[in-house]
Design a protein around this motif. Sequence first.
Motif, PDB file in Angstrom:
ATOM      1  N   LEU A  52       0.689  -1.145  -0.301  1.00 34.80           N
ATOM      2  CA  LEU A  52       0.338  -0.055  -0.109  1.00 34.80           C
ATOM      3  C   LEU A  52       0.495   1.215  -0.192  1.00 34.80           C
ATOM      4  O   LEU A  52       0.421   2.324  -0.439  1.00 34.80           O
ATOM      5  CB  LEU A  52      -1.287  -0.075   1.017  1.00 34.80           C
ATOM      6  CG  LEU A  52      -2.262   0.896   1.656  1.00 34.80           C
ATOM      7  CD1 LEU A  52      -3.038   1.189   0.568  1.00 34.80           C
ATOM      8  CD2 LEU A  52      -2.898   0.862   2.859  1.00 34.80           C
ATOM      9  N   ARG A  53       1.837   1.206   0.482  1.00 33.03           N
ATOM     10  CA  ARG A  53       3.196   2.319   0.671  1.00 33.03           C
ATOM     11  C   ARG A  53       3.663   2.937  -0.667  1.00 33.03           C
ATOM     12  O   ARG A  53       3.734   3.592  -0.771  1.00 33.03           O
ATOM     13  CB  ARG A  53       3.725   2.223   1.987  1.00 33.03           C
ATOM     14  CG  ARG A  53       4.962   3.297   1.943  1.00 33.03           C
ATOM     15  CD  ARG A  53       6.002   2.623   3.376  1.00 33.03           C
ATOM     16  NE  ARG A  53       6.572   1.911   3.581  1.00 33.03           N
ATOM     17  CZ  ARG A  53       5.947   0.930   4.007  1.00 33.03           C
ATOM     18  NH1 ARG A  53       5.221   0.589   5.010  1.00 33.03           N
ATOM     19  NH2 ARG A  53       7.087  -0.529   3.720  1.00 33.03           N
ATOM     20  N   GLU A  54       4.032   1.885  -0.874  1.00 29.20           N
ATOM     21  CA  GLU A  54       4.519   2.284  -2.774  1.00 29.20           C
ATOM     22  C   GLU A  54       3.973   1.849  -3.679  1.00 29.20           C
ATOM     23  O   GLU A  54       4.021   2.705  -4.065  1.00 29.20           O
ATOM     24  CB  GLU A  54       5.263   0.143  -2.866  1.00 29.20           C
ATOM     25  CG  GLU A  54       5.984   0.649  -4.093  1.00 29.20           C
ATOM     26  CD  GLU A  54       6.886   1.788  -3.654  1.00 29.20           C
ATOM     27  OE1 GLU A  54       7.456   2.163  -4.946  1.00 29.20           O
ATOM     28  OE2 GLU A  54       7.938   1.731  -2.646  1.00 29.20           O
ATOM     29  N   MET A  55       2.209   1.835  -3.205  1.00 28.00           N
ATOM     30  CA  MET A  55       1.543   1.382  -4.782  1.00 28.00           C
ATOM     31  C   MET A  55       1.153   3.397  -4.226  1.00 28.00           C
ATOM     32  O   MET A  55       0.878   4.335  -5.302  1.00 28.00           O
ATOM     33  CB  MET A  55       0.113   1.118  -3.975  1.00 28.00           C
ATOM     34  CG  MET A  55       0.347  -0.432  -4.509  1.00 28.00           C
ATOM     35  SD  MET A  55      -1.107  -1.450  -4.110  1.00 28.00           S
ATOM     36  CE  MET A  55      -2.267  -0.398  -5.380  1.00 28.00           C
ATOM     37  N   ILE A  77       3.071   6.171  -3.616  1.00 27.73           N
ATOM     38  CA  ILE A  77       4.044   6.972  -3.954  1.00 27.73           C
ATOM     39  C   ILE A  77       4.071   6.841  -5.112  1.00 27.73           C
ATOM     40  O   ILE A  77       4.160   8.011  -5.938  1.00 27.73           O
ATOM     41  CB  ILE A  77       5.141   5.571  -3.171  1.00 27.73           C
ATOM     42  CG1 ILE A  77       5.892   5.912  -2.282  1.00 27.73           C
ATOM     43  CG2 ILE A  77       6.235   7.120  -4.479  1.00 27.73           C
ATOM     44  CD1 ILE A  77       6.565   5.491  -1.031  1.00 27.73           C
ATOM     45  N   GLN A  78       4.054   5.294  -6.242  1.00 28.33           N
ATOM     46  CA  GLN A  78       3.944   5.439  -7.497  1.00 28.33           C
ATOM     47  C   GLN A  78       2.408   5.860  -8.407  1.00 28.33           C
ATOM     48  O   GLN A  78       2.908   6.690  -9.162  1.00 28.33           O
ATOM     49  CB  GLN A  78       3.566   3.742  -8.122  1.00 28.33           C
ATOM     50  CG  GLN A  78       5.122   3.428  -7.429  1.00 28.33           C
ATOM     51  CD  GLN A  78       4.864   1.778  -7.936  1.00 28.33           C
ATOM     52  OE1 GLN A  78       3.965   1.447  -9.093  1.00 28.33           O
ATOM     53  NE2 GLN A  78       5.903   1.098  -7.777  1.00 28.33           N
ATOM     54  N   ALA A  79       1.616   5.776  -7.060  1.00 28.36           N
ATOM     55  CA  ALA A  79       0.025   6.591  -8.257  1.00 28.36           C
ATOM     56  C   ALA A  79       0.939   8.465  -7.843  1.00 28.36           C
ATOM     57  O   ALA A  79      -0.529   8.801  -9.081  1.00 28.36           O
ATOM     58  CB  ALA A  79      -1.100   6.357  -7.503  1.00 28.36           C
ATOM     59  N   GLU A  80       0.903   8.570  -7.364  1.00 31.34           N
ATOM     60  CA  GLU A  80       1.388  10.278  -7.240  1.00 31.34           C
ATOM     61  C   GLU A  80       1.366  10.513  -9.035  1.00 31.34           C
ATOM     62  O   GLU A  80       1.231  12.248  -9.141  1.00 31.34           O
ATOM     63  CB  GLU A  80       2.229  10.961  -6.300  1.00 31.34           C
ATOM     64  CG  GLU A  80       1.867  11.025  -4.811  1.00 31.34           C
ATOM     65  CD  GLU A  80       2.997  11.662  -4.457  1.00 31.34           C
ATOM     66  OE1 GLU A  80       3.813  11.658  -3.691  1.00 31.34           O
ATOM     67  OE2 GLU A  80       2.187  11.224  -2.664  1.00 31.34           O
ATOM     68  N   GLU A  81       2.208   9.515  -9.340  1.00 27.50           N
ATOM     69  CA  GLU A  81       2.444  11.131 -10.820  1.00 27.50           C
ATOM     70  C   GLU A  81       2.298  10.329 -12.072  1.00 27.50           C
ATOM     71  O   GLU A  81       2.489  10.590 -13.498  1.00 27.50           O
ATOM     72  CB  GLU A  81       4.056  10.234 -10.972  1.00 27.50           C
ATOM     73  CG  GLU A  81       5.176  10.548 -10.011  1.00 27.50           C
ATOM     74  CD  GLU A  81       6.777  10.851 -10.463  1.00 27.50           C
ATOM     75  OE1 GLU A  81       6.800   9.272 -11.304  1.00 27.50           O
ATOM     76  OE2 GLU A  81       7.256  10.792  -9.445  1.00 27.50           O
ATOM     77  N   MET A  82       0.623   9.803 -12.267  1.00 19.87           N
ATOM     78  CA  MET A  82       0.016   9.481 -12.731  1.00 19.87           C
ATOM     79  C   MET A  82      -1.308   9.232 -12.680  1.00 19.87           C
ATOM     80  O   MET A  82      -2.119  10.181 -11.802  1.00 19.87           O
ATOM     81  CB  MET A  82      -0.443   6.911 -12.456  1.00 19.87           C
ATOM     82  CG  MET A  82       1.013   6.395 -12.476  1.00 19.87           C
ATOM     83  SD  MET A  82       0.357   4.758 -12.435  1.00 19.87           S
ATOM     84  CE  MET A  82      -0.410   4.268 -13.561  1.00 19.87           C
ATOM     85  N   ASP A  83      -1.958   9.320 -14.081  1.00 21.83           N
ATOM     86  CA  ASP A  83      -3.344  10.178 -13.947  1.00 21.83           C
ATOM     87  C   ASP A  83      -4.514   8.641 -13.583  1.00 21.83           C
ATOM     88  O   ASP A  83      -5.421   9.457 -13.452  1.00 21.83           O
ATOM     89  CB  ASP A  83      -3.688  11.114 -15.321  1.00 21.83           C
ATOM     90  CG  ASP A  83      -2.787  11.617 -15.764  1.00 21.83           C
ATOM     91  OD1 ASP A  83      -2.568  12.587 -14.755  1.00 21.83           O
ATOM     92  OD2 ASP A  83      -2.465  11.983 -16.793  1.00 21.83           O
ATOM     93  N   GLU A  84      -4.627   7.688 -14.023  1.00 22.67           N
ATOM     94  CA  GLU A  84      -5.101   6.801 -13.585  1.00 22.67           C
ATOM     95  C   GLU A  84      -4.266   4.968 -13.697  1.00 22.67           C
ATOM     96  O   GLU A  84      -2.708   5.356 -13.834  1.00 22.67           O
ATOM     97  CB  GLU A  84      -5.860   6.642 -15.376  1.00 22.67           C
ATOM     98  CG  GLU A  84      -6.724   7.795 -15.786  1.00 22.67           C
ATOM     99  CD  GLU A  84      -8.145   7.803 -15.123  1.00 22.67           C
ATOM    100  OE1 GLU A  84      -8.136   7.340 -14.305  1.00 22.67           O
ATOM    101  OE2 GLU A  84      -8.729   9.054 -15.266  1.00 22.67           O
ATOM    102  N   ILE A  85      -5.392   4.867 -12.840  1.00 21.24           N
ATOM    103  CA  ILE A  85      -4.662   3.432 -12.354  1.00 21.24           C
ATOM    104  C   ILE A  85      -5.913   2.184 -12.462  1.00 21.24           C
ATOM    105  O   ILE A  85      -7.152   2.063 -12.162  1.00 21.24           O
ATOM    106  CB  ILE A  85      -4.708   3.714 -10.885  1.00 21.24           C
ATOM    107  CG1 ILE A  85      -3.767   4.504 -10.381  1.00 21.24           C
ATOM    108  CG2 ILE A  85      -4.050   1.882 -10.646  1.00 21.24           C
ATOM    109  CD1 ILE A  85      -3.117   4.719  -9.314  1.00 21.24           C
TER     110      ILE A  85
END
Length: 449
Positions: free
Chosen positions: A157-160, A162-170
């Motif tokens: 969850l912690r890593e997700m 961090i990565q999600a901050e730079e993405m528009d859609e997951i």
Amino acid sequence: MKEFEELDFEQIQELIEQKDANSLKELLADLHPADIAELCDELDVEEARFVYMQLDNETAAEVLTEMDEDARKDFLDILPSETIAKRFVDYMDSDDAVDIIREMDEEKQEEILSHIEDIEQAGDIVDLLKYDEDTAGGLMGTEMVIVKENWSMPECLREMRIQAEEMDEIYYVYVVDDEERLRGVFPLKRMITSPSVSKVKHVMRKDPISVHVDTPVDEVIQTIEKYNLVAVPVIDSIGRLVGRITVDDVMDEVREQAERDYQLASGLSQDVETDDNVFRQTTARLPWLLIGMLGGIGNSMILGNFDTTFAAHPEMALYIPLIGGTGGNVGTQSSALVVQGLANSSLDANNTWKQILKESVVALINATIISMLVYVYNFARFGATATVSYSVSLSLFAVVMFASIFGTLVPMTLEKLKIDPAIATGPFISITNDIIGMLLYMGITVLLS
């Protein structure tokens, strides 16, 4: 949010001419990027440039990806490489950036790449440019949320986050092992419902549907459609996860393929638009028209060899359009169905003879009905002893059978030869069937005379 059609185009142009940036910015703020792109397509490059000056970087980048290719090329040609890199590419997903950069010459590509501030993004773009644009590698993007199979839930969850901050859609969370090989897909629902002590590999969905970097775009589209995916992961030759393709990435490809096939079937030899110049439209149309002209000359030569037959039976000339038109229509119908079946994978090119047998049965029914109706008409008009009563019906029967089989065989053969089967529809089938139809018509008439 307003749509482009709701705005007064002349009013926008007036604001641009007056350099009224504030008023223009207020209008643009209510528009979707796709509508702004449509607006820019209608403006000249300098007017479009003024519009872009009123947009923030993220919106400007999104608008650029939505623009018409020709309008976008004209716009980018007036911009310095550094502006393109820092104003647009830096704010794009890797796949969109590759689409933009691929349109430019090699020298300008290198200039733009040298001005990209994010070295990792520049590296991703360089890697993607190496792939053929008609493969999964050329279509994919590298922006993904990736977790390791041995991570615990809190770590995951912690890593997700961090990565999600730079993405528009997951769309999906992909699971890899320590060698970056794709192992599964991590459902977001399971993260909520699974105990915090569980490891990712215990809750992931194993063996996800994926495509290879060298997979043709056609197969990627079929995979996404078949399995109702919103995104599909892309792997390399040893199974490492290297990118993903989303459903919106393939929509443009689907549209372009449909347009290309329609134009091929209509007798256009290259991709053209209504706003293309006269020279381009002429060169796209002329080849098949010249072939059609040669076909017509061939027909006239065939008919010229049977002048004595026409002298003895002048009524035979009345049915030349019927024979030629029926053969062309039947052949186009058959080839269109086969091309459609090959495109959506409902038909396998290896089952050529099975499909020909099925088409022959259909043709037999159609040919019998058509020829009998024409015979009844000619019987009533010319009588039972007239040559035309038999020759036209027999010729129609033979033409329908030939056109059906030919229209099925040609596209399936082209598919086996790795040639676009859409070429088989339209003018090619019509011209061929017209010539063969005349030969059959005249041959049968001579035999019955």
